[in-house]
Design an enzyme around this catalytic site. Structure first.
Site, PDB file in Angstrom:
ATOM      1  N   SER A 290      22.340  22.826  50.876  1.00 45.23           N
ATOM      2  CA  SER A 290      23.053  23.780  50.025  1.00 45.23           C
ATOM      3  C   SER A 290      23.273  23.159  48.663  1.00 45.23           C
ATOM      4  CB  SER A 290      24.411  24.127  50.656  1.00 45.23           C
ATOM      5  OG  SER A 290      25.259  24.794  49.729  1.00 45.23           O
TER       6      SER A 290
ATOM      7  N   TYR B  92      32.642  21.812  54.102  1.00 44.77           N
ATOM      8  CA  TYR B  92      31.283  22.365  54.037  1.00 44.77           C
ATOM      9  C   TYR B  92      30.386  21.473  53.180  1.00 44.77           C
ATOM     10  CZ  TYR B  92      27.481  25.679  53.202  1.00 44.77           C
ATOM     11  OH  TYR B  92      26.251  26.274  53.114  1.00 44.77           O
TER      12      TYR B  92
END
Length: 254
Positions: free
Chosen positions: A138, A151
């Site tokens: 990501s 995250y």
């Protein structure tokens, strides 16, 4: 170009979103796709869609955090050419608003879950004379994002694992890369907006879309297209790389 005929692929998190788009595209290009998902209904629905389009698919209901179950399932598949690690979960919070339970859950799914699949897949690829691994990272691994502490931690780990596997198994003809998407319009996004911004979903969707310089979120099919390339023989000279697919987020947000 980009034919996957006679290749066997595993796609985790294949029941929805990016994983679903990847499973459908790899099958369309000729691969036999083993669709892993924790949701029985979703996994079977994807395989039904694959077979209805003339492709070949097999559904597997798996929790990627359970190593022995994952190893057993991979061993039943046997020969393996492609692994796409899409399974993952998100979380919103700073370090002080991230509970220990939240942190552990993110680590279990996004880091240990990916490790479990790598652990199961690499021996099969070595036996097969090589293979291709694509991990879902990501932009959170590349830039600081607000309220994404746990995250971001997990996606940084994905990037590091990708480089390590690429280095360790290059002599075994195993290529390993990752991609780093920005926001992608998936059912997760719609559910997130409905839960956190009731009545303001459209307004927040527009706001989140505009954080990408290109002015919109990605479509899952656009992410799948890059994954197809990196998993194909046309990308045989590429390993140990991360590819932002982000509408300009990393380089143009200034």
């Amino acid at each position: 170009m980009f034919s996957l005929k006679n290749k066997t692929a595993v796609v985790t998190g294949a029941g929805s979103g990016i994983g679903k788009a990847v499973a459908l595209l790899l099958a369309q290009q000729g691969a036999t796709v083993h669709a892993f998902d924790v949701n029985d209904t979703a996994a079977n629905a994807v395989v039904q869609e694959i077979t209805a389009a003339g492709g070949s698919g097999v559904a597997h209901v798996n929790d990627v955090t359970k190593q022995q179950d994952i190893v057993d399932t991979f061993n039943t598949i046997g020969s393996l050419d492609i692994l796409v690690n899409c399974a993952g979960i998100s979380h919103i919070g700073k370090v002080e608003t991230t509970t220990e339970a939240d942190f552990d859950r993110l680590f279990q799914v996004n880091v240990k879950g990916m490790y479990n699949c790598l652990f199961a897949a690499v021996p099969l690829m070595k036996q097969n004379g090589g293979g291709v691994i694509l991990n879902m990272s990501s932009i959170a691994a590349l830039v600081g994002l607000p309220d994404r502490f746990a995250y971001s931690m997990t996606k940084g780990a994905v990037l590091a694992m990708t480089l390590s596997v690429a280095k360790d198994y290059i002599a075994d003809n195993i290529r390993c890369n990752c991609i780093s998407p920005a926001r992608v319009h998936t059912p997760f996004v719609d559910g997130f907006l409905a839960k956190n911004y009731p009545g303001k979903e459209a307004e927040m969707f527009e706001k989140l879309s505009k954080t990408q310089p290109i002015g919109r979120m990605a479509k899952p099919e656009e992410i799948a297209g890059l994954i197809l390339y990196l998993c194909s023989d046309e990308a045989s000279f590429i390993t140990g790389c991360d590819y932002p697919i982000d509408g300009g987020f990393v380089k143009l947000n200034n």
